[in-house]
Design a protein around this motif. Structure first.
Motif, PDB file in Angstrom:
ATOM      1  N   HIS A   1       0.454  -1.450  -0.003  1.00  0.00           N
ATOM      2  CA  HIS A   1       0.249   0.374   0.108  1.00  0.00           C
ATOM      3  C   HIS A   1       0.911   1.625  -0.350  1.00  0.00           C
ATOM      4  O   HIS A   1       0.827   2.123  -0.507  1.00  0.00           O
ATOM      5  CB  HIS A   1      -0.819  -0.213   1.251  1.00  0.00           C
ATOM      6  N   LEU A   2       2.231   1.222   0.593  1.00  0.00           N
ATOM      7  CA  LEU A   2       3.141   1.805   0.637  1.00  0.00           C
ATOM      8  C   LEU A   2       3.233   2.683  -0.705  1.00  0.00           C
ATOM      9  O   LEU A   2       3.268   4.234  -1.285  1.00  0.00           O
ATOM     10  CB  LEU A   2       3.815   2.141   1.991  1.00  0.00           C
TER      11      LEU A   2
ATOM     12  N   HIS B   1       1.179   7.924  -6.504  1.00  0.00           N
ATOM     13  CA  HIS B   1       0.337   8.388  -6.467  1.00  0.00           C
ATOM     14  C   HIS B   1       0.500   9.768  -5.118  1.00  0.00           C
ATOM     15  O   HIS B   1      -0.509   9.794  -4.624  1.00  0.00           O
ATOM     16  CB  HIS B   1      -1.185   7.499  -6.688  1.00  0.00           C
ATOM     17  N   PRO B   2       1.453  10.665  -5.233  1.00  0.00           N
ATOM     18  CA  PRO B   2       1.362  11.616  -4.383  1.00  0.00           C
ATOM     19  C   PRO B   2       0.082  12.693  -4.010  1.00  0.00           C
ATOM     20  O   PRO B   2      -0.284  12.376  -2.910  1.00  0.00           O
ATOM     21  CB  PRO B   2       2.973  12.682  -4.662  1.00  0.00           C
ATOM     22  N   GLU B   3      -0.503  12.430  -4.690  1.00  0.00           N
ATOM     23  CA  GLU B   3      -2.251  13.394  -3.985  1.00  0.00           C
ATOM     24  C   GLU B   3      -2.708  12.462  -3.515  1.00  0.00           C
ATOM     25  O   GLU B   3      -3.547  13.109  -2.399  1.00  0.00           O
ATOM     26  CB  GLU B   3      -2.838  13.838  -5.759  1.00  0.00           C
ATOM     27  N   LEU B   4      -2.953  10.674  -3.576  1.00  0.00           N
ATOM     28  CA  LEU B   4      -3.595  10.039  -2.651  1.00  0.00           C
ATOM     29  C   LEU B   4      -2.453   9.850  -1.632  1.00  0.00           C
ATOM     30  O   LEU B   4      -3.682   9.915  -0.496  1.00  0.00           O
ATOM     31  CB  LEU B   4      -3.592   8.241  -3.239  1.00  0.00           C
ATOM     32  N   ALA B   5      -1.608  10.064  -1.745  1.00  0.00           N
ATOM     33  CA  ALA B   5      -0.974  10.190  -0.438  1.00  0.00           C
ATOM     34  C   ALA B   5      -1.150  10.911   0.943  1.00  0.00           C
ATOM     35  O   ALA B   5      -1.295  10.687   1.915  1.00  0.00           O
ATOM     36  CB  ALA B   5       0.960   9.676  -0.304  1.00  0.00           C
ATOM     37  N   GLN B   6      -1.185  12.448  -0.059  1.00  0.00           N
ATOM     38  CA  GLN B   6      -1.069  13.260   0.491  1.00  0.00           C
ATOM     39  C   GLN B   6      -2.540  13.202   1.514  1.00  0.00           C
ATOM     40  O   GLN B   6      -2.771  13.710   2.551  1.00  0.00           O
ATOM     41  CB  GLN B   6      -0.812  14.592  -0.163  1.00  0.00           C
ATOM     42  N   ALA B   7      -3.607  12.671   0.456  1.00  0.00           N
ATOM     43  CA  ALA B   7      -4.944  12.594   1.126  1.00  0.00           C
ATOM     44  C   ALA B   7      -4.930  11.308   2.059  1.00  0.00           C
ATOM     45  O   ALA B   7      -5.996  11.918   3.544  1.00  0.00           O
ATOM     46  CB  ALA B   7      -5.575  12.607  -0.509  1.00  0.00           C
ATOM     47  N   PHE B   8      -4.397  10.330   1.763  1.00  0.00           N
ATOM     48  CA  PHE B   8      -4.769   9.513   3.364  1.00  0.00           C
ATOM     49  C   PHE B   8      -3.934   9.842   4.147  1.00  0.00           C
ATOM     50  O   PHE B   8      -4.509   9.971   5.427  1.00  0.00           O
ATOM     51  CB  PHE B   8      -4.304   8.708   2.161  1.00  0.00           C
TER      52      PHE B   8
ATOM     53  N   LEU C   1       4.133   8.193   6.151  1.00  0.00           N
ATOM     54  CA  LEU C   1       3.639   9.001   5.238  1.00  0.00           C
ATOM     55  C   LEU C   1       4.454  10.557   5.596  1.00  0.00           C
ATOM     56  O   LEU C   1       4.658  10.766   4.551  1.00  0.00           O
ATOM     57  CB  LEU C   1       2.286   9.164   5.095  1.00  0.00           C
ATOM     58  N   MET C   2       4.515  10.716   6.459  1.00  0.00           N
ATOM     59  CA  MET C   2       4.959  11.836   7.531  1.00  0.00           C
ATOM     60  C   MET C   2       6.492  12.086   6.944  1.00  0.00           C
ATOM     61  O   MET C   2       6.570  12.664   6.479  1.00  0.00           O
ATOM     62  CB  MET C   2       4.954  12.349   8.703  1.00  0.00           C
ATOM     63  N   ILE C   3       7.171  11.062   6.831  1.00  0.00           N
ATOM     64  CA  ILE C   3       8.150  10.471   6.405  1.00  0.00           C
ATOM     65  C   ILE C   3       7.962  11.106   4.859  1.00  0.00           C
ATOM     66  O   ILE C   3       9.750  11.968   4.373  1.00  0.00           O
ATOM     67  CB  ILE C   3       9.136   9.044   6.838  1.00  0.00           C
ATOM     68  N   LYS C   4       7.384  10.254   3.916  1.00  0.00           N
ATOM     69  CA  LYS C   4       7.553  10.250   2.734  1.00  0.00           C
ATOM     70  C   LYS C   4       7.042  11.851   2.134  1.00  0.00           C
ATOM     71  O   LYS C   4       7.745  12.119   1.134  1.00  0.00           O
ATOM     72  CB  LYS C   4       7.483   9.635   2.629  1.00  0.00           C
ATOM     73  N   THR C   5       6.263  12.362   2.914  1.00  0.00           N
ATOM     74  CA  THR C   5       5.310  13.721   1.993  1.00  0.00           C
ATOM     75  C   THR C   5       5.936  14.940   1.978  1.00  0.00           C
ATOM     76  O   THR C   5       7.193  14.925   3.198  1.00  0.00           O
ATOM     77  CB  THR C   5       4.472  13.569   2.514  1.00  0.00           C
TER      78      THR C   5
ATOM     79  N   GLN D   1      -3.563  12.392   5.474  1.00  0.00           N
ATOM     80  CA  GLN D   1      -4.352  13.860   6.338  1.00  0.00           C
ATOM     81  C   GLN D   1      -5.734  12.817   7.281  1.00  0.00           C
ATOM     82  O   GLN D   1      -6.555  13.195   8.386  1.00  0.00           O
ATOM     83  CB  GLN D   1      -5.568  14.429   4.881  1.00  0.00           C
ATOM     84  N   VAL D   2      -5.715  11.994   6.330  1.00  0.00           N
ATOM     85  CA  VAL D   2      -6.609  11.277   7.269  1.00  0.00           C
ATOM     86  C   VAL D   2      -6.218  10.241   8.733  1.00  0.00           C
ATOM     87  O   VAL D   2      -7.185  10.366   9.288  1.00  0.00           O
ATOM     88  CB  VAL D   2      -7.780   9.753   5.715  1.00  0.00           C
ATOM     89  N   VAL D   3      -5.261   9.902   8.448  1.00  0.00           N
ATOM     90  CA  VAL D   3      -4.985   8.655   9.247  1.00  0.00           C
ATOM     91  C   VAL D   3      -4.608  10.348   9.974  1.00  0.00           C
ATOM     92  O   VAL D   3      -4.299   9.304  12.382  1.00  0.00           O
ATOM     93  CB  VAL D   3      -3.447   8.160   8.994  1.00  0.00           C
ATOM     94  N   CYS D   4      -4.461  11.412  10.521  1.00  0.00           N
ATOM     95  CA  CYS D   4      -4.036  12.150  10.943  1.00  0.00           C
ATOM     96  C   CYS D   4      -5.178  12.566  11.832  1.00  0.00           C
ATOM     97  O   CYS D   4      -5.013  13.515  12.955  1.00  0.00           O
ATOM     98  CB  CYS D   4      -2.918  13.112  10.431  1.00  0.00           C
ATOM     99  N   SER D   5      -6.215  12.503  11.358  1.00  0.00           N
ATOM    100  CA  SER D   5      -7.276  13.224  11.782  1.00  0.00           C
ATOM    101  C   SER D   5      -8.169  12.393  12.629  1.00  0.00           C
ATOM    102  O   SER D   5      -7.705  11.075  12.325  1.00  0.00           O
ATOM    103  CB  SER D   5      -8.415  13.517  10.733  1.00  0.00           C
ATOM    104  N   SER D   6      -8.456  12.868  13.840  1.00  0.00           N
ATOM    105  CA  SER D   6      -9.020  11.889  14.557  1.00  0.00           C
ATOM    106  C   SER D   6     -10.556  12.040  14.871  1.00  0.00           C
ATOM    107  O   SER D   6     -11.307  11.401  14.989  1.00  0.00           O
ATOM    108  CB  SER D   6      -9.468  12.093  16.311  1.00  0.00           C
ATOM    109  N   GLN D   7     -11.379  12.447  13.511  1.00  0.00           N
ATOM    110  CA  GLN D   7     -12.226  13.253  13.004  1.00  0.00           C
ATOM    111  C   GLN D   7     -12.747  12.509  11.715  1.00  0.00           C
ATOM    112  O   GLN D   7     -11.458  12.899  11.215  1.00  0.00           O
ATOM    113  CB  GLN D   7     -13.127  14.494  12.728  1.00  0.00           C
ATOM    114  N   PRO D   8     -13.488  12.110  11.268  1.00  0.00           N
ATOM    115  CA  PRO D   8     -13.601  12.278   9.450  1.00  0.00           C
ATOM    116  C   PRO D   8     -13.556  13.054   8.408  1.00  0.00           C
ATOM    117  O   PRO D   8     -13.847  14.146   9.204  1.00  0.00           O
ATOM    118  CB  PRO D   8     -15.775  11.487   9.705  1.00  0.00           C
ATOM    119  N   VAL D   9     -12.762  12.532   8.045  1.00  0.00           N
ATOM    120  CA  VAL D   9     -12.434  14.029   6.971  1.00  0.00           C
ATOM    121  C   VAL D   9     -13.063  13.975   5.375  1.00  0.00           C
ATOM    122  O   VAL D   9     -13.622  12.900   4.790  1.00  0.00           O
ATOM    123  CB  VAL D   9     -10.478  13.918   6.365  1.00  0.00           C
ATOM    124  N   GLU D  10     -13.220  15.213   5.057  1.00  0.00           N
ATOM    125  CA  GLU D  10     -14.295  14.734   4.025  1.00  0.00           C
ATOM    126  C   GLU D  10     -13.043  15.482   2.474  1.00  0.00           C
ATOM    127  O   GLU D  10     -12.122  16.710   2.593  1.00  0.00           O
ATOM    128  CB  GLU D  10     -15.218  16.673   3.447  1.00  0.00           C
TER     129      GLU D  10
END
Length: 90
Positions: free
Chosen positions: A24-25, A31-38, A86-90, A40-49
């Motif tokens: 998956h990594l 696809h950097p745009e997917l990595a950046q979006a994901f 992803l923090m390391i890679k982005t 955001q998702v994994v770093c949030s404690s709330q659902p992300v739009e």
């Protein structure tokens, strides 16, 4: 191995899911745009739009759950592993 030890090592390169997580990594890194979006998702404690197409692609990869127009990580394992990687890679 105790359950506690298993839970500690599971979201690492040495864990039982290491190959699955690295695949998956690799996909996300292609696809950097997917990595950046994901990220955001994994770093949030709330659902992300997210943009609809990004949410669709992440869902198609099996990385997120759809909750209306928002997404959450599919597994806590993903949140633990990708939040760091992803923090390391982005």
């Amino acid at each position: 191995m105790s359950l506690e030890q298993f839970a500690e090592i599971a979201p690492t390169e040495a864990g039982i899911y290491g190959d699955h997580l690295r695949q998956h990594l690799w996909n996300l890194q292609q696809h950097p745009e997917l990595a950046q979006a994901f990220y955001q998702v994994v770093c949030s404690s709330q659902p992300v739009e997210l943009e609809s197409i990004l949410a669709f692609k992440l869902h198609s990869l099996g990385l997120v759950h759809l909750q209306g127009n928002e997404v959450t990580p599919r597994f806590e394992l993903y949140q633990n592993y990708f939040g760091h990687r992803l923090m390391i890679k982005t």
